[in-house]
Design a protein around this motif. Structure first.
Motif, PDB file in Angstrom:
ATOM      1  N   LYS A 106      -9.152   6.192   5.572  1.00 16.25           N
ATOM      2  CA  LYS A 106      -7.518   6.106   5.962  1.00 16.25           C
ATOM      3  C   LYS A 106      -6.670   6.430   4.860  1.00 16.25           C
ATOM      4  CE  LYS A 106      -7.321   1.087   5.834  1.00 16.25           C
ATOM      5  NZ  LYS A 106      -7.410  -0.044   6.644  1.00 16.25           N
ATOM      6  N   ARG A 137      -5.239   3.297  -1.892  1.00 13.10           N
ATOM      7  CA  ARG A 137      -4.494   4.064  -0.628  1.00 13.10           C
ATOM      8  C   ARG A 137      -3.489   4.776  -1.034  1.00 13.10           C
ATOM      9  NH1 ARG A 137      -8.073   0.865   2.402  1.00 13.10           N
ATOM     10  NH2 ARG A 137      -6.787  -0.918   2.466  1.00 13.10           N
ATOM     11  N   ARG A 186     -17.665  -1.762   6.300  1.00 10.23           N
ATOM     12  CA  ARG A 186     -16.390  -0.722   6.253  1.00 10.23           C
ATOM     13  C   ARG A 186     -15.824  -0.732   5.289  1.00 10.23           C
ATOM     14  NH1 ARG A 186     -15.829  -4.232  10.649  1.00 10.23           N
ATOM     15  NH2 ARG A 186     -13.948  -5.025   9.551  1.00 10.23           N
ATOM     16  N   GLY A 199     -13.479   0.932   2.013  1.00 12.62           N
ATOM     17  CA  GLY A 199     -12.364   1.631   1.562  1.00 12.62           C
ATOM     18  C   GLY A 199     -12.355   1.882   0.156  1.00 12.62           C
ATOM     19  N   GLN A 200     -11.332   0.997  -0.260  1.00 11.95           N
ATOM     20  CA  GLN A 200     -10.693   0.971  -1.525  1.00 11.95           C
ATOM     21  C   GLN A 200     -11.861   0.885  -2.662  1.00 11.95           C
ATOM     22  OE1 GLN A 200      -6.597  -0.894  -1.917  1.00 11.95           O
ATOM     23  NE2 GLN A 200      -7.794  -1.982  -0.108  1.00 11.95           N
ATOM     24  N   SER A 208     -14.105  -4.125   1.439  1.00 10.62           N
ATOM     25  CA  SER A 208     -14.605  -3.880   0.069  1.00 10.62           C
ATOM     26  C   SER A 208     -14.962  -5.043  -0.876  1.00 10.62           C
ATOM     27  CB  SER A 208     -13.222  -3.021  -0.735  1.00 10.62           C
ATOM     28  OG  SER A 208     -13.416  -1.818  -0.212  1.00 10.62           O
ATOM     29  N   ILE A 252     -11.586   2.486  13.514  1.00  8.79           N
ATOM     30  CA  ILE A 252     -11.519   1.139  13.304  1.00  8.79           C
ATOM     31  C   ILE A 252     -10.196   0.695  13.625  1.00  8.79           C
ATOM     32  CG2 ILE A 252     -13.549   1.493  11.911  1.00  8.79           C
ATOM     33  CD1 ILE A 252     -11.513   1.311   9.478  1.00  8.79           C
TER      34      ILE A 252
END
Ligand code: PLP
Length: 219
Positions: free
Chosen positions: A34, A218, A209, A211-212, A194, A79
Protein backbone atom coordinates in the motif's frame (compact mmCIF):
# COMPACT_ATOMS: atom_id res chain seq x y z
CA UNK A 1 23.61 -8.39 11.59
CA UNK A 2 20.55 -6.20 11.75
CA UNK A 3 18.21 -4.90 9.10
CA UNK A 4 18.67 -1.14 9.53
CA UNK A 5 21.62 -0.89 7.13
CA UNK A 6 19.95 -2.70 4.26
CA UNK A 7 18.96 -0.24 1.58
CA UNK A 8 17.43 -2.13 -1.33
CA UNK A 9 14.03 -3.77 -1.42
CA UNK A 10 15.70 -6.96 -2.62
CA UNK A 11 18.08 -7.00 0.37
CA UNK A 12 15.32 -6.27 2.88
CA UNK A 13 13.10 -8.96 1.38
CA UNK A 14 15.85 -11.51 1.74
CA UNK A 15 16.43 -10.42 5.35
CA UNK A 16 12.76 -10.93 6.25
CA UNK A 17 12.78 -14.26 4.42
CA UNK A 18 15.84 -15.34 6.41
CA UNK A 19 13.96 -14.53 9.62
CA UNK A 20 11.03 -16.64 8.45
CA UNK A 21 13.36 -19.48 7.59
CA UNK A 22 14.90 -19.33 11.07
CA UNK A 23 11.64 -19.00 13.01
CA UNK A 24 8.83 -20.66 11.05
CA UNK A 25 9.82 -21.84 7.59
CA UNK A 26 6.27 -22.75 6.55
CA UNK A 27 4.99 -19.19 7.07
CA UNK A 28 4.09 -16.96 4.12
CA UNK A 29 5.35 -13.41 3.74
CA UNK A 30 2.71 -10.95 2.57
CA UNK A 31 4.56 -7.89 1.26
CA UNK A 32 2.33 -4.93 2.12
CA UNK A 33 2.62 -2.64 -0.88
CA UNK A 34 0.00 0.00 0.00
CA UNK A 35 1.12 3.54 -0.83
CA UNK A 36 4.17 2.23 -2.64
CA UNK A 37 4.89 3.11 -6.28
CA UNK A 38 4.73 0.51 -9.03
CA UNK A 39 8.51 0.64 -9.45
CA UNK A 40 8.91 -0.66 -5.89
CA UNK A 41 6.45 -3.48 -6.54
CA UNK A 42 8.35 -4.38 -9.70
CA UNK A 43 11.58 -4.70 -7.73
CA UNK A 44 9.91 -7.02 -5.21
CA UNK A 45 8.36 -9.07 -8.02
CA UNK A 46 11.70 -9.32 -9.82
CA UNK A 47 13.21 -10.60 -6.56
CA UNK A 48 10.66 -13.41 -6.58
CA UNK A 49 8.06 -12.09 -4.12
CA UNK A 50 4.56 -13.15 -5.17
CA UNK A 51 2.19 -12.56 -2.24
CA UNK A 52 1.17 -8.93 -1.64
CA UNK A 53 -1.22 -7.02 0.59
CA UNK A 54 -3.15 -3.86 -0.24
CA UNK A 55 -5.56 -1.99 2.00
CA UNK A 56 -7.56 0.02 -0.54
CA UNK A 57 -9.57 -1.45 -3.40
CA UNK A 58 -9.23 1.63 -5.63
CA UNK A 59 -5.48 1.85 -5.20
CA UNK A 60 -5.05 -1.86 -5.87
CA UNK A 61 -7.21 -1.56 -8.97
CA UNK A 62 -4.91 1.15 -10.31
CA UNK A 63 -1.68 -0.75 -9.66
CA UNK A 64 -2.26 -4.50 -9.93
CA UNK A 65 -4.13 -5.65 -13.07
CA UNK A 66 -1.13 -4.87 -15.28
CA UNK A 67 1.41 -6.35 -12.85
CA UNK A 68 -0.70 -9.47 -12.50
CA UNK A 69 -0.62 -9.85 -16.27
CA UNK A 70 3.17 -9.36 -16.36
CA UNK A 71 4.16 -11.63 -13.48
CA UNK A 72 2.84 -15.16 -13.08
CA UNK A 73 1.48 -16.44 -9.80
CA UNK A 74 0.70 -13.22 -7.94
CA UNK A 75 -1.56 -13.65 -4.91
CA UNK A 76 -3.22 -10.48 -3.65
CA UNK A 77 -4.62 -10.08 -0.12
CA UNK A 78 -7.05 -7.34 0.88
CA UNK A 79 -5.99 -6.20 4.35
CA UNK A 80 -8.11 -3.03 4.70
CA UNK A 81 -11.83 -2.48 5.27
CA UNK A 82 -14.16 -3.57 2.47
CA UNK A 83 -17.26 -1.48 1.78
CA UNK A 84 -19.98 -3.52 0.11
CA UNK A 85 -20.20 -1.04 -2.79
CA UNK A 86 -16.59 -1.96 -3.68
CA UNK A 87 -17.25 -5.68 -3.46
CA UNK A 88 -17.49 -6.27 -7.18
CA UNK A 89 -14.05 -4.74 -7.86
CA UNK A 90 -12.58 -6.52 -4.84
CA UNK A 91 -13.79 -9.92 -6.08
CA UNK A 92 -12.11 -9.37 -9.42
CA UNK A 93 -8.77 -8.36 -7.90
CA UNK A 94 -8.19 -10.17 -4.64
CA UNK A 95 -7.38 -13.80 -3.97
CA UNK A 96 -7.88 -13.49 -0.22
CA UNK A 97 -10.06 -11.09 1.76
CA UNK A 98 -8.53 -10.80 5.23
CA UNK A 99 -11.07 -8.32 6.55
CA UNK A 100 -14.35 -10.20 6.87
CA UNK A 101 -15.56 -8.22 9.87
CA UNK A 102 -19.35 -7.97 9.95
CA UNK A 103 -22.56 -9.81 9.03
CA UNK A 104 -23.47 -7.33 6.29
CA UNK A 105 -20.22 -8.07 4.43
CA UNK A 106 -20.64 -11.81 5.00
CA UNK A 107 -24.13 -11.65 3.49
CA UNK A 108 -22.88 -9.60 0.52
CA UNK A 109 -20.13 -12.17 -0.12
CA UNK A 110 -22.72 -14.93 0.08
CA UNK A 111 -24.96 -13.21 -2.49
CA UNK A 112 -22.02 -12.46 -4.77
CA UNK A 113 -21.04 -16.08 -4.64
CA UNK A 114 -24.55 -17.19 -5.62
CA UNK A 115 -24.43 -14.74 -8.50
CA UNK A 116 -20.90 -15.28 -9.84
CA UNK A 117 -20.20 -18.78 -8.55
CA UNK A 118 -16.96 -17.57 -6.99
CA UNK A 119 -15.75 -16.26 -3.66
CA UNK A 120 -12.16 -15.64 -2.56
CA UNK A 121 -10.84 -17.23 0.62
CA UNK A 122 -11.80 -15.13 3.64
CA UNK A 123 -10.15 -14.51 7.00
CA UNK A 124 -12.26 -13.20 9.84
CA UNK A 125 -10.78 -10.00 11.27
CA UNK A 126 -10.72 -10.01 15.05
CA UNK A 127 -10.53 -6.74 16.98
CA UNK A 128 -8.43 -8.39 19.67
CA UNK A 129 -7.93 -5.17 21.63
CA UNK A 130 -11.63 -4.23 21.36
CA UNK A 131 -10.64 -0.79 20.11
CA UNK A 132 -13.69 1.28 19.12
CA UNK A 133 -11.98 2.83 16.07
CA UNK A 134 -10.81 -0.52 14.70
CA UNK A 135 -12.69 -2.94 12.47
CA UNK A 136 -13.17 -6.58 13.36
CA UNK A 137 -15.38 -8.70 15.55
CA UNK A 138 -14.67 -8.65 19.27
CA UNK A 139 -13.10 -11.81 20.72
CA UNK A 140 -16.34 -12.64 22.55
CA UNK A 141 -18.33 -12.56 19.28
CA UNK A 142 -15.72 -14.33 17.18
CA UNK A 143 -16.91 -17.92 17.74
CA UNK A 144 -20.48 -17.10 16.73
CA UNK A 145 -19.43 -15.01 13.75
CA UNK A 146 -17.04 -17.63 12.39
CA UNK A 147 -19.75 -20.27 12.84
CA UNK A 148 -22.31 -18.08 11.07
CA UNK A 149 -19.98 -17.45 8.09
CA UNK A 150 -18.87 -21.05 7.77
CA UNK A 151 -22.01 -23.00 8.55
CA UNK A 152 -24.95 -20.77 7.68
CA UNK A 153 -23.46 -18.95 4.70
CA UNK A 154 -20.98 -21.65 3.66
CA UNK A 155 -18.31 -19.01 2.99
CA UNK A 156 -14.76 -20.25 2.40
CA UNK A 157 -13.41 -19.00 5.73
CA UNK A 158 -9.83 -20.25 5.96
CA UNK A 159 -8.28 -18.04 8.61
CA UNK A 160 -8.29 -15.21 11.10
CA UNK A 161 -6.35 -11.94 11.25
CA UNK A 162 -5.73 -9.25 13.83
CA UNK A 163 -3.97 -5.91 14.26
CA UNK A 164 -3.04 -5.52 17.94
CA UNK A 165 -3.27 -2.08 19.60
CA UNK A 166 -0.09 -0.12 18.78
CA UNK A 167 0.78 0.69 22.38
CA UNK A 168 0.41 -2.82 23.76
CA UNK A 169 2.53 -5.94 23.97
CA UNK A 170 1.25 -7.91 20.95
CA UNK A 171 1.92 -11.32 22.50
CA UNK A 172 -1.45 -11.91 24.23
CA UNK A 173 -3.22 -10.75 21.06
CA UNK A 174 -1.26 -13.17 18.91
CA UNK A 175 -1.94 -15.98 21.38
CA UNK A 176 -5.65 -15.22 21.34
CA UNK A 177 -5.75 -15.31 17.54
CA UNK A 178 -3.76 -18.53 17.37
CA UNK A 179 -6.12 -20.20 19.86
CA UNK A 180 -9.13 -19.07 17.87
CA UNK A 181 -7.70 -20.47 14.62
CA UNK A 182 -7.06 -23.82 16.29
CA UNK A 183 -10.48 -23.98 17.91
CA UNK A 184 -12.15 -23.54 14.53
CA UNK A 185 -9.66 -25.69 12.60
CA UNK A 186 -8.72 -22.74 10.40
CA UNK A 187 -5.37 -23.24 8.66
CA UNK A 188 -4.41 -19.55 8.37
CA UNK A 189 -3.44 -17.11 11.07
CA UNK A 190 -2.45 -13.66 9.73
CA UNK A 191 -0.62 -11.59 12.32
CA UNK A 192 2.59 -9.64 12.76
CA UNK A 193 3.81 -6.52 10.95
CA UNK A 194 7.21 -4.84 10.45
CA UNK A 195 7.88 -4.25 14.15
CA UNK A 196 6.53 -7.48 15.61
CA UNK A 197 6.59 -10.21 12.98
CA UNK A 198 9.27 -12.21 14.81
CA UNK A 199 7.00 -12.42 17.85
CA UNK A 200 4.05 -13.41 15.65
CA UNK A 201 6.07 -16.16 13.98
CA UNK A 202 7.12 -17.50 17.37
CA UNK A 203 3.46 -17.73 18.45
CA UNK A 204 2.34 -19.47 15.26
CA UNK A 205 1.58 -16.96 12.51
CA UNK A 206 1.10 -18.67 9.15
CA UNK A 207 1.04 -15.29 7.35
CA UNK A 208 2.90 -12.12 8.33
CA UNK A 209 2.04 -8.75 6.77
CA UNK A 210 5.20 -6.70 6.38
CA UNK A 211 5.32 -3.30 4.68
CA UNK A 212 7.88 -0.74 5.80
CA UNK A 213 10.57 -3.27 6.73
CA UNK A 214 10.62 -4.21 3.03
CA UNK A 215 9.68 -1.05 1.15
CA UNK A 216 10.80 1.67 3.54
CA UNK A 217 8.55 4.57 4.50
CA UNK A 218 5.23 4.89 2.70
CA UNK A 219 4.62 7.71 0.20
C1 PLP B 1 -0.10 -1.30 6.66
C2 PLP B 1 -0.49 -2.59 7.21
C3 PLP B 1 0.47 -3.57 7.52
C4 PLP B 1 1.97 -3.37 7.33
O1 PLP B 1 2.45 -2.48 8.27
P1 PLP B 1 4.03 -2.19 8.35
O2 PLP B 1 4.20 -1.53 9.67
O3 PLP B 1 4.35 -1.30 7.20
O4 PLP B 1 4.72 -3.49 8.27
C5 PLP B 1 0.03 -4.79 8.01
N1 PLP B 1 -1.29 -5.03 8.20
C6 PLP B 1 -2.24 -4.11 7.93
C7 PLP B 1 -3.66 -4.46 8.16
C8 PLP B 1 -1.87 -2.87 7.44
O5 PLP B 1 -2.83 -1.97 7.17
Amino acid sequence: MNDSLLTSITARLSWVNSQIKALRPAATLIAVSKQQPVIALEEALAAGQRVFGENRVQEAKAKWPLLKAQFQGVELHLIGPLQTNKLHDALKLFDVIETLDRPKLAQALHSAREKYGHCPSCYVQVNSGEEPQKAGVSPSEADDFIGYCKEELALPVTGVMCIPPVEEDPLPHFRLLRTLAERHHLPCCSMGMSHDYACALAVGATHIRVGQAIFGARH
